[in-house]
Design an enzyme around this catalytic site. Sequence first.
Site, mmCIF file in Angstrom:
data_model
loop_
_atom_site.group_PDB
_atom_site.id
_atom_site.type_symbol
_atom_site.label_atom_id
_atom_site.label_comp_id
_atom_site.label_asym_id
_atom_site.label_seq_id
_atom_site.Cartn_x
_atom_site.Cartn_y
_atom_site.Cartn_z
ATOM 1 N N ARG A 102 -0.191 -0.935 -3.848
ATOM 2 C CA ARG A 102 0.683 -1.739 -4.127
ATOM 3 C C ARG A 102 0.434 -2.859 -5.103
ATOM 4 O O ARG A 102 -0.682 -3.200 -5.178
ATOM 5 C CB ARG A 102 0.729 -2.463 -2.613
ATOM 6 C CG ARG A 102 1.468 -1.597 -1.481
ATOM 7 C CD ARG A 102 1.738 -2.429 -0.260
ATOM 8 N NE ARG A 102 0.976 -3.519 0.144
ATOM 9 C CZ ARG A 102 1.380 -4.656 1.070
ATOM 10 N NH1 ARG A 102 2.548 -4.181 1.940
ATOM 11 N NH2 ARG A 102 0.696 -5.386 1.571
ATOM 12 N N THR A 106 4.112 -8.026 -5.546
ATOM 13 C CA THR A 106 5.537 -7.766 -5.250
ATOM 14 C C THR A 106 5.569 -6.967 -4.050
ATOM 15 O O THR A 106 6.602 -6.570 -3.409
ATOM 16 C CB THR A 106 6.240 -6.848 -6.236
ATOM 17 O OG1 THR A 106 5.554 -5.799 -6.531
ATOM 18 C CG2 THR A 106 6.357 -7.650 -7.688
ATOM 19 N N ASP A 197 -6.777 -6.021 5.194
ATOM 20 C CA ASP A 197 -6.656 -4.827 3.993
ATOM 21 C C ASP A 197 -7.462 -3.811 4.361
ATOM 22 O O ASP A 197 -8.867 -3.845 4.287
ATOM 23 C CB ASP A 197 -7.002 -5.534 2.690
ATOM 24 C CG ASP A 197 -6.516 -4.475 1.515
ATOM 25 O OD1 ASP A 197 -7.114 -3.316 1.661
ATOM 26 O OD2 ASP A 197 -5.721 -4.793 0.691
ATOM 27 N N ASP A 200 -10.052 -2.398 1.547
ATOM 28 C CA ASP A 200 -11.126 -3.086 1.233
ATOM 29 C C ASP A 200 -11.957 -3.275 2.480
ATOM 30 O O ASP A 200 -13.330 -3.324 1.903
ATOM 31 C CB ASP A 200 -10.519 -4.657 1.315
ATOM 32 C CG ASP A 200 -9.698 -4.752 -0.311
ATOM 33 O OD1 ASP A 200 -10.005 -4.010 -1.055
ATOM 34 O OD2 ASP A 200 -9.262 -6.042 -0.205
HETATM 35 C C1 PRP Z 1 -2.185 -0.110 1.522
HETATM 36 C C2 PRP Z 1 -2.115 0.969 2.746
HETATM 37 C C3 PRP Z 1 -0.918 1.697 2.260
HETATM 38 C C4 PRP Z 1 0.003 0.504 1.979
HETATM 39 C C5 PRP Z 1 0.833 0.039 2.942
HETATM 40 O O1 PRP Z 1 -2.659 0.455 0.353
HETATM 41 O O2 PRP Z 1 -3.177 1.936 2.599
HETATM 42 O O3 PRP Z 1 -1.113 2.672 1.421
HETATM 43 O O4 PRP Z 1 -0.847 -0.652 1.649
HETATM 44 O O5 PRP Z 1 1.819 -0.849 2.436
HETATM 45 P P1 PRP Z 1 3.414 -0.513 2.404
HETATM 46 O O6 PRP Z 1 3.721 0.278 3.733
HETATM 47 O O7 PRP Z 1 4.054 -1.931 2.134
HETATM 48 O O8 PRP Z 1 3.534 0.229 1.140
HETATM 49 P P2 PRP Z 1 -2.955 -0.368 -0.973
HETATM 50 O O9 PRP Z 1 -1.793 -0.269 -1.794
HETATM 51 O O10 PRP Z 1 -3.359 -1.700 -0.517
HETATM 52 O O11 PRP Z 1 -3.919 0.466 -1.592
HETATM 53 P P3 PRP Z 1 -5.376 1.031 -1.256
HETATM 54 O O12 PRP Z 1 -5.371 2.303 -0.385
HETATM 55 O O13 PRP Z 1 -5.844 1.563 -2.595
HETATM 56 O O14 PRP Z 1 -6.332 0.001 -0.570
HETATM 57 N N1 URA Z 2 -2.070 -2.756 3.417
HETATM 58 C C1 URA Z 2 -3.033 -3.183 4.290
HETATM 59 O O1 URA Z 2 -4.240 -2.575 3.936
HETATM 60 N N2 URA Z 2 -2.943 -3.829 5.252
HETATM 61 C C2 URA Z 2 -1.812 -4.530 5.787
HETATM 62 O O2 URA Z 2 -1.532 -5.101 6.508
HETATM 63 C C3 URA Z 2 -0.540 -4.157 4.724
HETATM 64 C C4 URA Z 2 -0.816 -3.361 3.808
#
Ligand code: PRP
Ligand code: URA
Length: 205
Positions: A102, A106, A197, A200
């Site tokens: 993400r 945005t 997150d 993280d």
């Molecule tokens: C997080 C999570 C999902 C996404 C959910 O990933 O693991 O993939 O956000 O959000 P959405 O429903 O609004 O799309 P992130 O993009 O933070 O990446 P990561 O897994 O690398 O931390």
């Molecule tokens: N991705 C995350 O890891 N946590 C949230 O709450 C939303 C998106």
Amino acid sequence: MSLHVLSHPLGAHVLTHLRDKTTKPALFRTLSYQISLLLALEATRDLATVDKAIDTPMEPTTGHVLGKPLVVVPILRAGLGMLQPFHDTFPDVSVGYVGLERDHATAVARSYYCKLPPLAGTRVIVVDPMLATGGSAVQAINVVKASGGKEIVFVCIVSSPEGVAVLQAAHPEVPIHTGALDRELNGRKYILPGLGDFGDRLYGT
Ligand code: PRP
Ligand code: URA
């Protein structure tokens, strides 16, 4: 169009510790394993079986074995925290990967990787701990369908009402299994109360 919210005392216990901001990455990874195992069992409750004739030490009998190959598709990176229980529990599972991230401003997910095994004739379980806006889940399932996936299930640990609605509108036939359905998204599209997150916290970044 089905939404299944996990109902198990161990699930509630594990989720509470996952949500706790003082939980450190090592314990966070263990808890992720535990709740993902519960969700894996729920998401495969209706898997088809076929009869298999065997001999016990006492006599011949007919048992039942899994009748359809299983493919698990974690959405990178946080989805990796849900993969191991599928590997440990289902003997012949194949694994595909969809990399999505993400944008911080945005909240729109950008694709950076995709590698999927053959999907025809399989049950595909797409796993991602957080269903927030639903954008990542919808994109991942679009890719799975474009690659031949037909019987698809989505599994997450925490979901928002907004994300569930978006996913159900885009892919109404895909069942959703979630550890919890939370209250709402905040202005930055994070889930409340949520757990922050996930990626993280899983990787200490
Ligand atoms: C997080 C999570 C999902 C996404 C959910 O990933 O693991 O993939 O956000 O959000 P959405 O429903 O609004 O799309 P992130 O993009 O933070 O990446 P990561 O897994 O690398 O931390
Ligand atoms: N991705 C995350 O890891 N946590 C949230 O709450 C939303 C998106």
